[in-house]
Design a protein around this motif. Structure first.
Motif, PDB file in Angstrom:
ATOM      1  N   LYS A 110       0.835  -1.208   0.000  1.00 43.99           N
ATOM      2  CA  LYS A 110       0.000   0.000   0.000  1.00 43.99           C
ATOM      3  C   LYS A 110       0.872   1.261   0.000  1.00 43.99           C
ATOM      4  CE  LYS A 110      -3.993  -2.133   0.367  1.00 43.99           C
ATOM      5  NZ  LYS A 110      -5.066  -1.996  -0.667  1.00 43.99           N
ATOM      6  N   PRO A 111       1.751   1.386  -0.983  1.00 46.20           N
ATOM      7  CA  PRO A 111       2.691   2.526  -0.985  1.00 46.20           C
ATOM      8  C   PRO A 111       2.007   3.874  -1.166  1.00 46.20           C
ATOM      9  CG  PRO A 111       2.789   1.365  -3.082  1.00 46.20           C
ATOM     10  CD  PRO A 111       1.929   0.535  -2.173  1.00 46.20           C
ATOM     11  N   GLU A 112       0.744   3.882  -1.581  1.00 46.75           N
ATOM     12  CA  GLU A 112       0.037   5.145  -1.795  1.00 46.75           C
ATOM     13  C   GLU A 112      -0.415   5.790  -0.478  1.00 46.75           C
ATOM     14  OE1 GLU A 112      -3.162   1.879  -2.293  1.00 46.75           O
ATOM     15  OE2 GLU A 112      -0.993   2.170  -2.568  1.00 46.75           O
ATOM     16  N   TYR A 113      -0.370   5.043   0.610  1.00 51.50           N
ATOM     17  CA  TYR A 113      -0.790   5.577   1.903  1.00 51.50           C
ATOM     18  C   TYR A 113       0.361   6.329   2.576  1.00 51.50           C
ATOM     19  CZ  TYR A 113      -5.302   3.222   1.827  1.00 51.50           C
ATOM     20  OH  TYR A 113      -6.570   2.824   1.497  1.00 51.50           O
ATOM     21  N   TYR A 114      -0.010   7.366   3.311  1.00 53.80           N
ATOM     22  CA  TYR A 114       0.964   8.181   4.034  1.00 53.80           C
ATOM     23  C   TYR A 114       0.926   7.820   5.517  1.00 53.80           C
ATOM     24  CZ  TYR A 114       1.382  11.085  -0.142  1.00 53.80           C
ATOM     25  OH  TYR A 114       1.612  11.539  -1.413  1.00 53.80           O
ATOM     26  N   ILE A 115       2.049   7.307   6.016  1.00 57.47           N
ATOM     27  CA  ILE A 115       2.130   6.877   7.417  1.00 57.47           C
ATOM     28  C   ILE A 115       3.349   7.508   8.076  1.00 57.47           C
ATOM     29  CG2 ILE A 115       2.369   4.909   8.984  1.00 57.47           C
ATOM     30  CD1 ILE A 115       1.151   3.163   6.778  1.00 57.47           C
ATOM     31  N   ILE A 116       3.130   8.135   9.232  1.00 57.16           N
ATOM     32  CA  ILE A 116       4.236   8.613  10.077  1.00 57.16           C
ATOM     33  C   ILE A 116       4.134   7.904  11.414  1.00 57.16           C
ATOM     34  CG2 ILE A 116       5.348  10.581  11.188  1.00 57.16           C
ATOM     35  CD1 ILE A 116       4.170  12.400   9.097  1.00 57.16           C
ATOM     36  N   ALA A 117       5.235   7.313  11.831  1.00 54.61           N
ATOM     37  CA  ALA A 117       5.295   6.631  13.123  1.00 54.61           C
ATOM     38  C   ALA A 117       6.318   7.343  14.006  1.00 54.61           C
ATOM     39  CB  ALA A 117       5.681   5.165  12.940  1.00 54.61           C
ATOM     40  N   ALA A 118       5.976   7.517  15.276  1.00 52.39           N
ATOM     41  CA  ALA A 118       6.876   8.218  16.200  1.00 52.39           C
ATOM     42  C   ALA A 118       6.944   7.458  17.515  1.00 52.39           C
ATOM     43  CB  ALA A 118       6.390   9.644  16.439  1.00 52.39           C
ATOM     44  N   GLY A 119       8.011   7.729  18.248  1.00 48.39           N
ATOM     45  CA  GLY A 119       8.153   7.109  19.566  1.00 48.39           C
ATOM     46  C   GLY A 119       9.322   7.711  20.311  1.00 48.39           C
ATOM     47  N   SER A 120       9.061   8.213  21.522  1.00 45.10           N
ATOM     48  CA  SER A 120      10.119   8.841  22.307  1.00 45.10           C
ATOM     49  C   SER A 120      11.209   7.853  22.685  1.00 45.10           C
ATOM     50  CB  SER A 120       9.527   9.467  23.569  1.00 45.10           C
ATOM     51  OG  SER A 120       8.556  10.426  23.234  1.00 45.10           O
ATOM     52  N   LEU A 121      10.819   6.596  22.879  1.00 46.64           N
ATOM     53  CA  LEU A 121      11.782   5.573  23.280  1.00 46.64           C
ATOM     54  C   LEU A 121      11.982   4.542  22.179  1.00 46.64           C
ATOM     55  CD1 LEU A 121      10.596   5.127  26.966  1.00 46.64           C
ATOM     56  CD2 LEU A 121      12.622   6.328  26.171  1.00 46.64           C
ATOM     57  N   LEU A 122      11.717   4.958  20.948  1.00 45.00           N
ATOM     58  CA  LEU A 122      11.884   4.051  19.813  1.00 45.00           C
ATOM     59  C   LEU A 122      13.344   3.639  19.667  1.00 45.00           C
ATOM     60  CD1 LEU A 122      10.681   2.588  17.401  1.00 45.00           C
ATOM     61  CD2 LEU A 122      10.873   4.683  16.085  1.00 45.00           C
ATOM     62  N   GLY A 123      14.232   4.593  19.883  1.00 48.50           N
ATOM     63  CA  GLY A 123      15.659   4.271  19.795  1.00 48.50           C
ATOM     64  C   GLY A 123      16.074   3.235  20.816  1.00 48.50           C
ATOM     65  N   VAL A 124      15.458   3.277  21.987  1.00 48.09           N
ATOM     66  CA  VAL A 124      15.749   2.285  23.031  1.00 48.09           C
ATOM     67  C   VAL A 124      15.304   0.911  22.577  1.00 48.09           C
ATOM     68  CG1 VAL A 124      15.243   1.573  25.397  1.00 48.09           C
ATOM     69  CG2 VAL A 124      15.603   3.984  24.867  1.00 48.09           C
ATOM     70  N   ALA A 125      14.117   0.856  21.966  1.00 45.07           N
ATOM     71  CA  ALA A 125      13.602  -0.424  21.471  1.00 45.07           C
ATOM     72  C   ALA A 125      14.537  -1.012  20.420  1.00 45.07           C
ATOM     73  CB  ALA A 125      12.203  -0.228  20.887  1.00 45.07           C
ATOM     74  N   LEU A 126      15.062  -0.151  19.556  1.00 49.02           N
ATOM     75  CA  LEU A 126      16.000  -0.622  18.536  1.00 49.02           C
ATOM     76  C   LEU A 126      17.294  -1.088  19.181  1.00 49.02           C
ATOM     77  CD1 LEU A 126      15.537   2.123  15.794  1.00 49.02           C
ATOM     78  CD2 LEU A 126      14.661  -0.200  15.773  1.00 49.02           C
ATOM     79  N   HIS A 127      17.711  -0.368  20.200  1.00 46.07           N
ATOM     80  CA  HIS A 127      18.951  -0.718  20.899  1.00 46.07           C
ATOM     81  C   HIS A 127      18.844  -2.115  21.523  1.00 46.07           C
ATOM     82  CE1 HIS A 127      22.633  -0.167  23.095  1.00 46.07           C
ATOM     83  NE2 HIS A 127      22.021  -0.315  24.257  1.00 46.07           N
ATOM     84  N   LYS A 128      17.633  -2.487  21.915  1.00 49.81           N
ATOM     85  CA  LYS A 128      17.431  -3.803  22.529  1.00 49.81           C
ATOM     86  C   LYS A 128      17.364  -4.920  21.495  1.00 49.81           C
ATOM     87  CE  LYS A 128      14.962  -2.208  26.663  1.00 49.81           C
ATOM     88  NZ  LYS A 128      13.650  -2.168  27.358  1.00 49.81           N
ATOM     89  N   GLY A 129      17.467  -4.559  20.212  1.00 49.36           N
ATOM     90  CA  GLY A 129      17.484  -5.583  19.177  1.00 49.36           C
ATOM     91  C   GLY A 129      16.153  -5.798  18.495  1.00 49.36           C
ATOM     92  N   LEU A 130      15.233  -4.826  18.604  1.00 55.13           N
ATOM     93  CA  LEU A 130      13.933  -4.937  17.956  1.00 55.13           C
ATOM     94  C   LEU A 130      14.099  -5.054  16.440  1.00 55.13           C
ATOM     95  CD1 LEU A 130      10.788  -4.649  18.210  1.00 55.13           C
ATOM     96  CD2 LEU A 130      11.133  -2.222  17.831  1.00 55.13           C
ATOM     97  N   SER A 131      13.419  -6.024  15.841  1.00 53.26           N
ATOM     98  CA  SER A 131      13.483  -6.218  14.394  1.00 53.26           C
ATOM     99  C   SER A 131      12.896  -5.003  13.686  1.00 53.26           C
ATOM    100  CB  SER A 131      12.716  -7.486  14.010  1.00 53.26           C
ATOM    101  OG  SER A 131      12.707  -7.642  12.612  1.00 53.26           O
ATOM    102  N   PHE A 132      13.561  -4.556  12.628  1.00 55.21           N
ATOM    103  CA  PHE A 132      13.121  -3.342  11.954  1.00 55.21           C
ATOM    104  C   PHE A 132      13.024  -3.581  10.450  1.00 55.21           C
ATOM    105  CE2 PHE A 132      12.853   1.210  11.269  1.00 55.21           C
ATOM    106  CZ  PHE A 132      12.235   1.613  12.440  1.00 55.21           C
ATOM    107  N   PRO A 133      12.030  -2.974   9.797  1.00 54.70           N
ATOM    108  CA  PRO A 133      11.879  -3.148   8.341  1.00 54.70           C
ATOM    109  C   PRO A 133      12.929  -2.361   7.569  1.00 54.70           C
ATOM    110  CG  PRO A 133      10.199  -1.662   9.169  1.00 54.70           C
ATOM    111  CD  PRO A 133      10.928  -2.182  10.375  1.00 54.70           C
ATOM    112  N   VAL A 134      14.144  -2.871   7.557  1.00 49.16           N
ATOM    113  CA  VAL A 134      15.274  -2.166   6.934  1.00 49.16           C
ATOM    114  C   VAL A 134      14.994  -1.893   5.459  1.00 49.16           C
ATOM    115  CG1 VAL A 134      17.740  -2.280   6.404  1.00 49.16           C
ATOM    116  CG2 VAL A 134      16.870  -3.234   8.554  1.00 49.16           C
ATOM    117  N   GLY A 135      15.224  -0.651   5.052  1.00 46.38           N
ATOM    118  CA  GLY A 135      15.034  -0.274   3.655  1.00 46.38           C
ATOM    119  C   GLY A 135      13.596   0.004   3.274  1.00 46.38           C
TER     120      GLY A 135
END
Length: 468
Positions: A110-135
């Motif tokens: 659904k590339p035609e949809y506009y989505i913004i995701a935010a999170g104050s502690l998102l970086g912390v979640a990534l630091h813990k090894g959270l899987s991320f949709p790279v690219g």
């Protein structure tokens, strides 16, 4: 309130190949306001969803990651049909790892949809090894208000416009006024709620109350999200930053946290605060060459805070000392001034790479080395108007840079190598780098065009043309 990041969001919207956007930044830098204001200005409708303590919303993503089903469920929650003309906002998305994974499928299906995701502690979640949709996603980091945004909030938008143009002949008449506004920024900082309150009430005491409330909320985050065995270390490290910056040599010293402290004990604490967006870690480099990261000394660094106003609050600096005299620039040994320049530089461009330089004996040190548009530029920061620069002179004689920058409380002056900018003009320097980059790019295009259009009678003639 005017935020320059709105321009970045609009560029994202107008990109026909846009991906879901991850908006990062420390708590209370204005991410939620910016997203909603963007939707209000540029979209027919905005669908806002916050994952924190919202099990119903989280459960939608735990069934499966089919974008069609998710859109139907979100439409029910929103109370209206979500279409490609709707801006979808996911706040505190780190609370639902499945929603982060779902961004991949929205980008693919659904590339035609506009989505913004935010999170104050998102970086912390990534630091813990959270899987991320790279690219599959784009990133944008929001910081506290820059000094230019602060000027706009204070009703000085015309002044900010002239500053951006870099018209120093005009601005020289307003130098003292700009320095006074800069002192206010040193005290108030760029946290949106604090700036907004001061713009309305002009109450310095309330500024400190609001800043201390923000600092308490950060301490609460430490308690909620840090393992108990790391909590005390994070608090001690966080509280040590003002005293670390107050040193003449601002190199971070673990022994200043607690006697006998070692690097290994605090590595996780530094990484956690970085991931939260609460600190900036600037490493020393051994040599000012491209790329800077290749010459990074990982064991030697300086730590700066997310916001100069919060640094002032943690240092218990009062408004009277700051505004009545010029002592503040000297008393705190340039800590606020260096924090200020760092904050403006990182706010300007995410493409910028920042380090600092010192010789092996630490007898000479430059506050920042900036890599931007494939240029490496030494930057010295002076708190007052005394422009004597032993370290900068040593650096120039040793490395022969094409240009060097000095920010100070003095007025603008351009020499053969060193250009002196007033402290309030950091973005003028960055704009100048962009102009030089554009000129170079155009020159290369012109040369290439000339070579392609010219007919050569021999290989040697072509080589001679390339060399010229």
């Amino acid at each position: 309130m005017k935020r320059y990041a709105m321009k970045n969001l609009l560029e994202w919207k107008n990109n026909p190949h846009h991906k879901p956007l991850i908006l990062q930044g420390a708590r209370q830098v204005g991410k939620t306001w910016l997203m909603k204001e963007f939707g209000k200005q540029y979209f027919e409708k905005t669908a806002y969803f916050i994952f924190e303590k919202n099990t119903l919303l989280q459960d939608i993503f735990k069934v499966d990651l089919n974008p069609d089903r998710i859109l139907e469920a979100l439409s029910i929650l929103a109370g209206f049909k979500i279409t490609p003309q709707t801006l979808i906002l996911f706040d505190e998305i780190q609370e639902c790892p499945e929603a982060i994974t779902a961004l991949k499928y929205f980008q693919e299906q659904k590339p035609e949809y506009y989505i913004i995701a935010a999170g104050s502690l998102l970086g912390v979640a990534l630091h813990k090894g959270l899987s991320f949709p790279v690219g599959k996603v784009s990133f944008l980091t929001l910081y506290p208000l820059s000094f230019y945004e602060f000027l706009d909030a204070m009703g000085e938008s015309i002044m900010a416009e002239h500053l951006e143009k870099g018209d120093f002949k005009l601005l020289s008449a307003f130098h003292d006024k700009l320095m006074m506004l800069l002192k206010k920024y040193f005290f108030i900082g760029g946290m949106p709620a604090v700036v907004s309150d001061f713009a309305i009430n002009q109450d310095f005491q309330n500024v400190r109350i609001l800043q201390n409330e923000i600092l308490i909320s950060y301490q609460d985050d430490f308690s909620k999200h840090m393992p108990k065995n790391e909590l005390a270390k994070v608090r001690l490290l966080w509280q040590s930053i003002p005293s670390q910056l107050a040193k003449e040599n601002k190199k971070f010293v673990y022994g200043k946290i607690q006697k006998g402290s070692r690097a290994k004990e605090y590595e996780n604490a530094i990484a956690w605060l970085e991931a939260c967006g609460l600190i900036h870690k600037i490493n020393r480099i051994s040599k000012p060459d491209l790329p800077l990261n290749a010459y990074k000394d990982v064991s030697v660094f300086k730590l700066f805070m997310v916001d100069i106003g919060l640094l002032s609050a943690m240092s218990s600096l009062d408004a009277k000392t700051l505004l009545d005299k010029n002592e503040i620039f000297e008393e705190f040994k340039g800590a606020l001034t260096e924090q200020y320049v760092l904050q403006q530089l990182v706010n300007y461009s995410e493409k910028l790479v920042l380090s600092y330089w010192s010789n092996e004996s630490y007898t000479n040190e430059l506050d920042f080395i900036v890599q931007y548009n494939n240029n490496v530029i030494p930057v010295e920061v002076k708190a007052g108007t005394n422009l004597q620069s032993k370290s900068l002179k040593f650096f120039i004689e040793k490395y022969h840079p094409k240009q060097a920058i000095r920010f100070s409380a003095a007025t603008f002056k351009e020499n053969d190598i060193i250009t002196d900018y007033p402290l309030y003009a950091v973005p003028v320097f960055m704009n100048k780098q962009n102009e030089l980059s554009e000129e170079t790019t155009q020159t290369i295009k012109d040369v290439e065009s000339g070579i392609h259009s010219k007919k050569f009678t021999s290989v040697q003639e072509m080589l001679d043309s390339l060399e010229s």
